[in-house]
Design a protein around this motif. Sequence first.
Motif, PDB file in Angstrom:
ATOM      1  N   ALA A   1      45.618  15.225  26.225  1.00 14.69           N
ATOM      2  CA  ALA A   1      45.782  14.491  25.105  1.00 14.69           C
ATOM      3  C   ALA A   1      47.447  14.866  24.945  1.00 14.69           C
ATOM      4  O   ALA A   1      48.327  13.998  24.907  1.00 14.69           O
ATOM      5  CB  ALA A   1      45.325  14.700  23.923  1.00 14.69           C
ATOM      6  N   ALA A   2      47.729  16.249  25.297  1.00 15.18           N
ATOM      7  CA  ALA A   2      49.116  16.668  25.202  1.00 15.18           C
ATOM      8  C   ALA A   2      49.904  16.078  26.653  1.00 15.18           C
ATOM      9  O   ALA A   2      51.059  15.644  26.227  1.00 15.18           O
ATOM     10  CB  ALA A   2      49.178  18.131  25.501  1.00 15.18           C
TER      11      ALA A   2
ATOM     12  N   SER B   1      53.087  13.476  26.262  1.00 21.00           N
ATOM     13  CA  SER B   1      54.330  13.969  26.971  1.00 21.00           C
ATOM     14  C   SER B   1      54.804  12.705  27.887  1.00 21.00           C
ATOM     15  O   SER B   1      55.877  12.317  28.115  1.00 21.00           O
ATOM     16  CB  SER B   1      54.095  15.115  27.712  1.00 21.00           C
ATOM     17  OG  SER B   1      55.252  15.177  28.581  1.00 21.00           O
ATOM     18  N   ARG B   2      53.611  12.253  28.529  1.00 20.31           N
ATOM     19  CA  ARG B   2      53.776  10.987  29.707  1.00 20.31           C
ATOM     20  C   ARG B   2      54.628   9.567  28.991  1.00 20.31           C
ATOM     21  O   ARG B   2      55.265   8.908  29.262  1.00 20.31           O
ATOM     22  CB  ARG B   2      52.510  10.839  30.385  1.00 20.31           C
ATOM     23  CG  ARG B   2      52.376  11.789  31.275  1.00 20.31           C
ATOM     24  CD  ARG B   2      53.434  12.115  32.364  1.00 20.31           C
ATOM     25  NE  ARG B   2      52.972  13.226  33.248  1.00 20.31           N
ATOM     26  CZ  ARG B   2      53.373  13.730  34.198  1.00 20.31           C
ATOM     27  NH1 ARG B   2      54.879  13.353  34.419  1.00 20.31           N
ATOM     28  NH2 ARG B   2      53.238  14.684  35.047  1.00 20.31           N
ATOM     29  N   VAL B   3      54.098   9.621  27.553  1.00 17.84           N
ATOM     30  CA  VAL B   3      54.290   8.210  26.944  1.00 17.84           C
ATOM     31  C   VAL B   3      55.902   8.458  26.346  1.00 17.84           C
ATOM     32  O   VAL B   3      56.451   7.627  26.362  1.00 17.84           O
ATOM     33  CB  VAL B   3      53.418   8.225  25.648  1.00 17.84           C
ATOM     34  CG1 VAL B   3      54.027   7.027  24.958  1.00 17.84           C
ATOM     35  CG2 VAL B   3      52.039   7.668  26.335  1.00 17.84           C
TER      36      VAL B   3
ATOM     37  N   ALA C   1      50.176  21.126  28.084  1.00 20.71           N
ATOM     38  CA  ALA C   1      49.601  20.004  29.163  1.00 20.71           C
ATOM     39  C   ALA C   1      48.498  20.393  29.666  1.00 20.71           C
ATOM     40  O   ALA C   1      47.902  21.513  29.677  1.00 20.71           O
ATOM     41  CB  ALA C   1      50.883  19.948  30.171  1.00 20.71           C
ATOM     42  N   ALA C   2      47.830  19.569  30.554  1.00 19.32           N
ATOM     43  CA  ALA C   2      46.511  19.692  31.402  1.00 19.32           C
ATOM     44  C   ALA C   2      46.821  20.597  32.421  1.00 19.32           C
ATOM     45  O   ALA C   2      45.998  21.406  32.701  1.00 19.32           O
ATOM     46  CB  ALA C   2      46.008  18.462  31.560  1.00 19.32           C
ATOM     47  N   ARG C   3      47.963  20.453  32.976  1.00 19.88           N
ATOM     48  CA  ARG C   3      48.487  21.396  33.979  1.00 19.88           C
ATOM     49  C   ARG C   3      50.096  21.849  33.794  1.00 19.88           C
ATOM     50  O   ARG C   3      51.035  21.357  34.021  1.00 19.88           O
ATOM     51  CB  ARG C   3      48.505  20.491  35.133  1.00 19.88           C
ATOM     52  CG  ARG C   3      48.752  21.129  36.593  1.00 19.88           C
ATOM     53  CD  ARG C   3      47.363  21.888  37.068  1.00 19.88           C
ATOM     54  NE  ARG C   3      47.606  22.376  38.141  1.00 19.88           N
ATOM     55  CZ  ARG C   3      46.548  23.217  38.895  1.00 19.88           C
ATOM     56  NH1 ARG C   3      45.252  23.066  38.449  1.00 19.88           N
ATOM     57  NH2 ARG C   3      46.410  23.612  40.195  1.00 19.88           N
ATOM     58  N   PRO C   4      49.792  22.828  32.943  1.00 20.88           N
ATOM     59  CA  PRO C   4      51.255  23.342  32.531  1.00 20.88           C
ATOM     60  C   PRO C   4      52.149  23.766  33.564  1.00 20.88           C
ATOM     61  O   PRO C   4      51.751  24.469  34.655  1.00 20.88           O
ATOM     62  CB  PRO C   4      50.993  24.756  31.624  1.00 20.88           C
ATOM     63  CG  PRO C   4      49.624  24.504  31.426  1.00 20.88           C
ATOM     64  CD  PRO C   4      48.915  23.874  32.295  1.00 20.88           C
TER      65      PRO C   4
END
Length: 472
Positions: A251-252, A256-258, A338-341
């Motif tokens: 979700a984070a 961020s991408r939005v 993030a899912a992949r910080p």
Amino acid sequence: MNPQGDIRTAETVLALAPDAASRKAGSKLAAPGPWSGAGARAEGEGGRVGAVWGECSGSGSRPYRTVVDLSGEGGPGFNCSCPSRKFPCKHALGLLLLWVSGEAAVPVTRDDPPGWAGQWLDRRRQRAERAAAGPEAAAPATPADQEAARRRGERRAARITAGVTELEQRLADLLRGGLGSADGTGYGPWDETAARMVDAQAPGLAARVRELASVRGAGADWAGRLLEECALLHALNQGWLRLDELPEPLAATVRSRVGLTTDTAALLASAPPVRDHWLVLAQQDSDDGRLTTRRIWLHGRGSGRMALLLSFGAAGRAPELSLPVGLSIDADLVYYPAARPLRAALGTRHAPPAESPGPPPGGSVQAALSAYGEALRDDPWVDAWPVVLDGVVPVPDEEVNGWQLADAEGECALAVDPRLRDSQGLWRLASLSGGAPVTVFAEYGHGGTVPLAAWGPERTPRTAEGQEPIPL
């Protein structure tokens, strides 16, 4: 610590330079001739110098005004009226070199600096004080403030949802009419849709819509790439519409991408830091005409983690954050959720930059492929992932008139981004290699490999200076 105490010699000044060309140009300005009104201000009982300033004559009618702040806890700050996008610029380096050469060249005083220098120093220190204080130092939020903030957040979320719904309809219309219909529409409809996403306060979606416009009609395989981009945008839209159903790390990533941002001061105040000796791998600037973006890549010696620092400056101005490439800093980093910080914020620096023992551990071409695949698994919208390739050779790819980074055995290779076919950096890498395996730091993604820095072949003696990565 006080960084000024660490900048006492020409060597420590030159270690701040972003590249070899800046070191050379700055050294040429380390003489009194081009400077006027140079001075330094002593602060406190110990008389440490907190700021250095001066005006340097150039090709124009007006001299370049340069000021360096040496009093900040986060390291020196630089400001210059020259148009250079390197940070620090040659004038700042030359001024510091002149200062460390002796008080005769740059007199030290306790008087206030000139107005133009004092105004910048005051603004910089006010920003530092606000950042150091953090959110907890502000006046306690009243229930009314908290309610107002909640309502603002809800209103923005509602606007983004409306924009996402409209964008989904636009994608459905495009696919219903066939991708071929997009080839003759021009940029107008895409620009209008992007503008609608900006109005919806979703700048990340606007950027992806503009990307769709650039793919349309570009190359023989444009339709396939357009379909891929549409699928990714659809997945992002659906992620936003189902945000409450996603695991928090994902979700984070969607937020961020939005285009929703995380407050850096709040992040530094609340998230656990990762302290390590971070090797500065590369530093690159890009300018879209409105904003200068600086990307600084780091690798943690102990943690083995990669990190990306982003810094921004107004159009034509270099961002303030600058780290010496090739050196190691003992510092705290805080990763954005993030899912992949990967993106991080720089926290406390515990010691001055030090020489690095050499390049970070590298991997094979297959390891790079696996790393990017794992990143895609967690973040489907990631364009590229940082990798360190050990023992690769840049070789021409005659089939596509491009280049590859091949392993020493020639069994596996990564295609270099075709946009770099004639770049100076690629030829510099080929010259460094001379046909021998080298270590390369790069970004690898669906568009190809973008080499950012390299270390020479093992047959080349690696002195302390030779340990530095060569920017590409």
